[in-house]
Design a protein around this motif. Structure first.
Motif, PDB file in Angstrom:
ATOM      1  N   SER A  35       0.814  -1.217   0.000  1.00 39.27           N
ATOM      2  CA  SER A  35       0.000   0.000   0.000  1.00 39.27           C
ATOM      3  C   SER A  35       0.850   1.270   0.000  1.00 39.27           C
ATOM      4  O   SER A  35       0.374   2.355  -0.366  1.00 39.27           O
ATOM      5  CB  SER A  35      -0.932   0.009   1.208  1.00 39.27           C
ATOM      6  N   SER A  36       2.114   1.135   0.381  1.00 39.53           N
ATOM      7  CA  SER A  36       2.989   2.315   0.402  1.00 39.53           C
ATOM      8  C   SER A  36       3.668   2.560  -0.944  1.00 39.53           C
ATOM      9  O   SER A  36       4.268   3.623  -1.148  1.00 39.53           O
ATOM     10  CB  SER A  36       4.067   2.145   1.481  1.00 39.53           C
ATOM     11  N   PHE A  37       3.585   1.603  -1.847  1.00 34.62           N
ATOM     12  CA  PHE A  37       4.231   1.747  -3.162  1.00 34.62           C
ATOM     13  C   PHE A  37       3.572   2.889  -3.926  1.00 34.62           C
ATOM     14  O   PHE A  37       2.342   2.920  -4.095  1.00 34.62           O
ATOM     15  CB  PHE A  37       4.127   0.438  -3.927  1.00 34.62           C
ATOM     16  N   GLN A  38       4.377   3.823  -4.392  1.00 34.26           N
ATOM     17  CA  GLN A  38       3.848   5.025  -5.032  1.00 34.26           C
ATOM     18  C   GLN A  38       3.659   4.875  -6.540  1.00 34.26           C
ATOM     19  O   GLN A  38       3.112   5.777  -7.183  1.00 34.26           O
ATOM     20  CB  GLN A  38       4.775   6.206  -4.737  1.00 34.26           C
ATOM     21  N   GLY A  39       4.093   3.762  -7.080  1.00 34.38           N
ATOM     22  CA  GLY A  39       3.896   3.519  -8.504  1.00 34.38           C
ATOM     23  C   GLY A  39       2.540   2.902  -8.781  1.00 34.38           C
ATOM     24  O   GLY A  39       1.647   2.866  -7.936  1.00 34.38           O
ATOM     25  N   GLN A  40       2.393   2.378  -9.987  1.00 32.85           N
ATOM     26  CA  GLN A  40       1.128   1.779 -10.414  1.00 32.85           C
ATOM     27  C   GLN A  40       1.150   0.275 -10.166  1.00 32.85           C
ATOM     28  O   GLN A  40       2.151  -0.394 -10.419  1.00 32.85           O
ATOM     29  CB  GLN A  40       0.887   2.061 -11.896  1.00 32.85           C
ATOM     30  N   VAL A  41       0.046  -0.257  -9.675  1.00 30.37           N
ATOM     31  CA  VAL A  41      -0.106  -1.697  -9.459  1.00 30.37           C
ATOM     32  C   VAL A  41      -1.262  -2.196 -10.309  1.00 30.37           C
ATOM     33  O   VAL A  41      -2.349  -1.604 -10.293  1.00 30.37           O
ATOM     34  CB  VAL A  41      -0.372  -2.024  -7.972  1.00 30.37           C
ATOM     35  N   MET A  42      -1.033  -3.254 -11.060  1.00 26.57           N
ATOM     36  CA  MET A  42      -2.115  -3.825 -11.859  1.00 26.57           C
ATOM     37  C   MET A  42      -1.991  -5.347 -11.890  1.00 26.57           C
ATOM     38  O   MET A  42      -0.943  -5.910 -11.573  1.00 26.57           O
ATOM     39  CB  MET A  42      -2.101  -3.260 -13.285  1.00 26.57           C
ATOM     40  N   HIS A  43      -3.067  -5.988 -12.258  1.00 28.47           N
ATOM     41  CA  HIS A  43      -3.108  -7.436 -12.431  1.00 28.47           C
ATOM     42  C   HIS A  43      -3.134  -7.724 -13.930  1.00 28.47           C
ATOM     43  O   HIS A  43      -3.603  -6.907 -14.731  1.00 28.47           O
ATOM     44  CB  HIS A  43      -4.342  -8.019 -11.745  1.00 28.47           C
ATOM     45  N   SER A  44      -2.630  -8.892 -14.315  1.00 26.49           N
ATOM     46  CA  SER A  44      -2.617  -9.246 -15.737  1.00 26.49           C
ATOM     47  C   SER A  44      -4.018  -9.227 -16.333  1.00 26.49           C
ATOM     48  O   SER A  44      -4.182  -9.035 -17.542  1.00 26.49           O
ATOM     49  CB  SER A  44      -1.978 -10.622 -15.934  1.00 26.49           C
ATOM     50  N   GLY A  45      -5.059  -9.423 -15.496  1.00 28.73           N
ATOM     51  CA  GLY A  45      -6.425  -9.358 -16.007  1.00 28.73           C
ATOM     52  C   GLY A  45      -6.784  -7.995 -16.559  1.00 28.73           C
ATOM     53  O   GLY A  45      -7.643  -7.875 -17.436  1.00 28.73           O
ATOM     54  N   SER A  46      -6.122  -6.940 -16.067  1.00 26.87           N
ATOM     55  CA  SER A  46      -6.382  -5.577 -16.552  1.00 26.87           C
ATOM     56  C   SER A  46      -5.497  -5.193 -17.733  1.00 26.87           C
ATOM     57  O   SER A  46      -5.705  -4.145 -18.350  1.00 26.87           O
ATOM     58  CB  SER A  46      -6.164  -4.568 -15.417  1.00 26.87           C
ATOM     59  N   TYR A  47      -4.527  -6.016 -18.041  1.00 26.88           N
ATOM     60  CA  TYR A  47      -3.559  -5.686 -19.094  1.00 26.88           C
ATOM     61  C   TYR A  47      -4.169  -5.900 -20.478  1.00 26.88           C
ATOM     62  O   TYR A  47      -4.809  -6.937 -20.745  1.00 26.88           O
ATOM     63  CB  TYR A  47      -2.321  -6.563 -18.923  1.00 26.88           C
ATOM     64  N   PHE A  48      -3.960  -4.934 -21.367  1.00 23.04           N
ATOM     65  CA  PHE A  48      -4.445  -5.045 -22.740  1.00 23.04           C
ATOM     66  C   PHE A  48      -3.276  -5.155 -23.727  1.00 23.04           C
ATOM     67  O   PHE A  48      -3.182  -6.105 -24.498  1.00 23.04           O
ATOM     68  CB  PHE A  48      -5.323  -3.852 -23.103  1.00 23.04           C
ATOM     69  N   ASP A  49      -2.383  -4.174 -23.705  1.00 21.48           N
ATOM     70  CA  ASP A  49      -1.192  -4.244 -24.548  1.00 21.48           C
ATOM     71  C   ASP A  49      -0.089  -3.382 -23.929  1.00 21.48           C
ATOM     72  O   ASP A  49      -0.246  -2.813 -22.846  1.00 21.48           O
ATOM     73  CB  ASP A  49      -1.489  -3.841 -25.995  1.00 21.48           C
ATOM     74  N   GLU A  50       1.025  -3.266 -24.632  1.00 23.09           N
ATOM     75  CA  GLU A  50       2.228  -2.654 -24.069  1.00 23.09           C
ATOM     76  C   GLU A  50       2.170  -1.135 -23.994  1.00 23.09           C
ATOM     77  O   GLU A  50       3.048  -0.504 -23.381  1.00 23.09           O
ATOM     78  CB  GLU A  50       3.449  -3.063 -24.890  1.00 23.09           C
ATOM     79  N   GLU A  51       1.149  -0.512 -24.563  1.00 23.39           N
ATOM     80  CA  GLU A  51       1.103   0.947 -24.596  1.00 23.39           C
ATOM     81  C   GLU A  51       1.091   1.562 -23.192  1.00 23.39           C
ATOM     82  O   GLU A  51       1.642   2.639 -22.969  1.00 23.39           O
ATOM     83  CB  GLU A  51      -0.112   1.422 -25.389  1.00 23.39           C
ATOM     84  N   CYS A  52       0.463   0.868 -22.249  1.00 21.17           N
ATOM     85  CA  CYS A  52       0.379   1.422 -20.889  1.00 21.17           C
ATOM     86  C   CYS A  52       1.724   1.373 -20.173  1.00 21.17           C
ATOM     87  O   CYS A  52       1.872   1.923 -19.068  1.00 21.17           O
ATOM     88  CB  CYS A  52      -0.671   0.664 -20.075  1.00 21.17           C
ATOM     89  N   LEU A  53       2.724   0.743 -20.782  1.00 16.18           N
ATOM     90  CA  LEU A  53       4.034   0.589 -20.149  1.00 16.18           C
ATOM     91  C   LEU A  53       5.096   1.495 -20.773  1.00 16.18           C
ATOM     92  O   LEU A  53       6.271   1.431 -20.376  1.00 16.18           O
ATOM     93  CB  LEU A  53       4.492  -0.876 -20.267  1.00 16.18           C
ATOM     94  N   ARG A  54       4.716   2.313 -21.701  1.00 18.86           N
ATOM     95  CA  ARG A  54       5.696   3.082 -22.475  1.00 18.86           C
ATOM     96  C   ARG A  54       6.572   3.955 -21.581  1.00 18.86           C
ATOM     97  O   ARG A  54       6.086   4.757 -20.786  1.00 18.86           O
ATOM     98  CB  ARG A  54       4.996   3.928 -23.527  1.00 18.86           C
ATOM     99  N   GLY A  55       7.888   3.775 -21.717  1.00 20.17           N
ATOM    100  CA  GLY A  55       8.865   4.576 -21.013  1.00 20.17           C
ATOM    101  C   GLY A  55       9.011   4.255 -19.533  1.00 20.17           C
ATOM    102  O   GLY A  55       9.742   4.955 -18.825  1.00 20.17           O
ATOM    103  N   LYS A  56       8.371   3.203 -19.050  1.00 20.95           N
ATOM    104  CA  LYS A  56       8.371   2.908 -17.618  1.00 20.95           C
ATOM    105  C   LYS A  56       9.292   1.741 -17.270  1.00 20.95           C
ATOM    106  O   LYS A  56       9.611   0.900 -18.117  1.00 20.95           O
ATOM    107  CB  LYS A  56       6.948   2.606 -17.154  1.00 20.95           C
ATOM    108  N   ARG A  57       9.697   1.729 -16.015  1.00 20.04           N
ATOM    109  CA  ARG A  57      10.424   0.582 -15.468  1.00 20.04           C
ATOM    110  C   ARG A  57       9.378  -0.392 -14.921  1.00 20.04           C
ATOM    111  O   ARG A  57       8.635  -0.048 -14.003  1.00 20.04           O
ATOM    112  CB  ARG A  57      11.374   1.016 -14.365  1.00 20.04           C
TER     113      ARG A  57
END
Length: 558
Positions: free
Chosen positions: A139-161
């Motif tokens: 809960s303290s992690f300041q980045g984004q958390v998602m589950h593979s069920g919400s994943y559609f394609d790589e666009e949401c990951l652009r430029g991110k670690r």
């Protein structure tokens, strides 16, 4: 299910809360919480992953993607005129017993409707409720958390670690996909699994016969076979650091399918971290054994789906305790579940619901009467997984879709040595297909099956024959269905006979595993195809000989 019910003269009405065919294979990008992502392809080939009575449109590759599967299901519905029976955007909200029938309430566009039905088939599948581990500090992690069920394609990951957690099918796919847009991709797993490409030489990896699955196997031989038959792949695999050693493979005798991740790790495009996450921090996480701190922008949990004991629409009915064989409601078998509550190994994931549907349609017609031993069969923690090809055999024998091996052993043995092509189960019996034999011959040629019988397969043959009494064996010998050496060989395996009873399709855990209640870390929860926990429990059985079908270890796909 609808097609099987129509075959038996019933009048099915199908309710689907989605706007179109497909279930988890209906691709969508808006408000996505579960289902397929854009990159998904079948782990098994289109030759084993179709309905037995419809091969589908020709062309395309060996393995279906999301659009291919949607096209196949649409063609199937059109071919058998199923669409008039389907009510889309309609959600089932409640199912309750009404004497020996069922009262079903549905909702559509704000309107509520209740009707009485003779039977109800639950065909909703298993992969709708994402399961995510609860790590310390998450809960303290300041980045984004998602589950593979919400994943559609790589666009949401652009430029991110990106940190991908879990090395099941979705974990491998998404880690590979992320390299197209992410600035850095990390892939975390507790331990390596064996990974194989979809093609084994010139044929798909699921072109393995049920007979070969029943043969005793040695994991060391499998790893050696990979080294000699796929030398380039093996070198890349060694370089990646992902190749499990013999002990690791014996501990987790599971094979995952992916075509690119091994090379990407070997080439440095993906950094694999074989360790457990200890805790999350505002900027990332710390790993347990290495104590490494890792800064990331987004975490994707590829950790499977939760299969609850109860459905919201079916109050008071336990999916675990109230369904015989995990299929038929014990007290009123007119309620059925087509979703296998266990992981299905090898091929058969797509075919299993069809066999259940054909069985259920005959039960509802009265042409099949469930026996007490069937209604009393209970799935529990000892049941680890289902071997798809063996399950198909058990169904086929039960429904009269295969030659009776006690009368036609030659024909039965010939089919047992083919890959698990669904058309096998339309050769004979009720609702057979006159084109099945021709289609099956085409597939036999494609599979490069040469008919040669190895020593290991001869042992399987004799172990099956050992399950027959002497009167049956002598009759088979007299009629030329078996040879004298087969008759003699059966006698040598009397204590190791293979009998295709209901339990023969399961990979069984040992008693200790059945009693243990472990908490998953970052693998799927119990009763899910990506669950790692029960694979670890097989180690004790492999050592003690309790695992009936050690041919599991020879597989190149799961």
């Amino acid at each position: 299910m609808a097609k099987s019910l129509l075959e038996e003269g019933h009048r099915p009405e199908v309710f689907d809360r989605q706007p179109d065919l497909g279930g988890v294979w209906l691709l969508r990008s808006e408000s996505k919480q579960a289902g397929a992502y854009k990159k998904v392809r079948f782990q098994t080939s289109k030759y084993t992953s179709v309905f037995s009575d419809f091969s589908g449109p020709s062309g395309g590759g060996h393995f279906y993607g999301v659009s291919d599967m949607h096209r196949y299901l649409s063609a199937y519905a059109e071919h058998f005129n199923l669409s008039p029976h389907i009510r889309y955007r309609t959600e089932v909200t409640k199912i309750v017993a009404c004497a020996d029938r069922w009262k079903v309430t549905v909702a559509r566009d704000g309107e509520i409707r209740t009707d009485i039905y003779d039977g109800v088939a639950l065909c909703q599948g298993l992969f709708w409720k994402p399961w995510q581990p609860d790590f310390a500090g998450l809960s303290s992690f300041q980045g984004q958390v998602m589950h593979s069920g919400s994943y559609f394609d790589e666009e949401c990951l652009r430029g991110k670690r990106v940190l991908v957690v879990g090395n099941g099918i979705s974990g491998m796919d998404i880690a590979e996909d992320a390299t197209k847009s992410a600035s850095k991709v990390y892939w975390a797993m507790r331990r390596p699994k064996l990974i194989m490409p979809r093609m084994a030489g010139f044929v798909p990896n699921d072109f393995q016969s049920p007979a070969s699955l029943l043969a005793d196997g040695d994991p060391a031989q499998m790893l050696e076979r990979i080294r000699h038959s796929m030398p380039d792949y093996y070198r890349q695999y060694r370089k990646s650091g992902l190749l499990p050693n013999l002990d690791e493979f014996r501990e987790q005798p599971v094979v995952q399918i992916n075509d690119g991740i091994v090379q990407m790790v070997a080439n440095g495009q993906v950094e694999a971290i074989i360790d457990e996450i200890d805790e999350f921090q505002p900027q990332g996480c710390r790993f347990k054994h290495s104590q490494r701190n890792l800064d990331v922008d987004i975490v994707i949990f590829c950790t499977g789906y939760a299969n609850g004991e109860y459905l919201d629409s079916l109050p008071g009915v336990s999916m675990q305790d109230d369904f015989a064989m995990g299929i038929f409601h014990r007290d009123n078998p007119s309620l059925v579940s087509t979703s296998c509550p266990l992981g299905i190994a090898y091929s058969g994931t797509f075919f299993f619901p069809e066999m259940v549907a054909r069985w259920y349609a005959r039960v509802m017609s009265g042409s099949y009467r469930l026996q007490d031993n069937e209604l009393n069969y209970h799935l529990d923690r000892r049941h680890g997984a289902v071997m798809g090809p063996i399950a198909s055999l058990v169904f086929g024998l039960k429904l009269g879709l295969l030659p009776d091996p006690k009368r036609e052993f030659k024909a039965f043995w010939q089919l047992l040595n083919l890959p698990s092509f669904p058309q096998i189960y339309r050769l004979r019996g009720e609702h057979s297909d006159p084109d099945a034999a021709n289609r099956l011959e085409e597939l036999r040629k494609l599979s490069l099956t040469n008919g040669k019988q190895t020593a290991a397969l001869e042992v399987v043959k004799h172990r099956i024959l050992a399950g027959f009494d002497d009167v049956v064996l002598r009759d088979l010998l007299r009629r030329g269905e078996i040879e004298e050496r087969d008759y003699q060989g059966a006698g040598r395996y009397a204590t190791r006979a293979i009998v295709f009873d209901w339990q023969s399709q399961y990979i069984m855990r040992g008693d200790a595993a059945a009693r243990s209640e472990t908490t998953p870390a970052y693998g799927a929860p119990h009763n899910h195809v990506d669950d790692e926990d029960y694979y670890r429990k097989l180690l004790g059985q492999l050592k003690t000989g309790e695992l009936d079908n050690q041919g599991l270890l020879k597989a190149l796909a799961i």
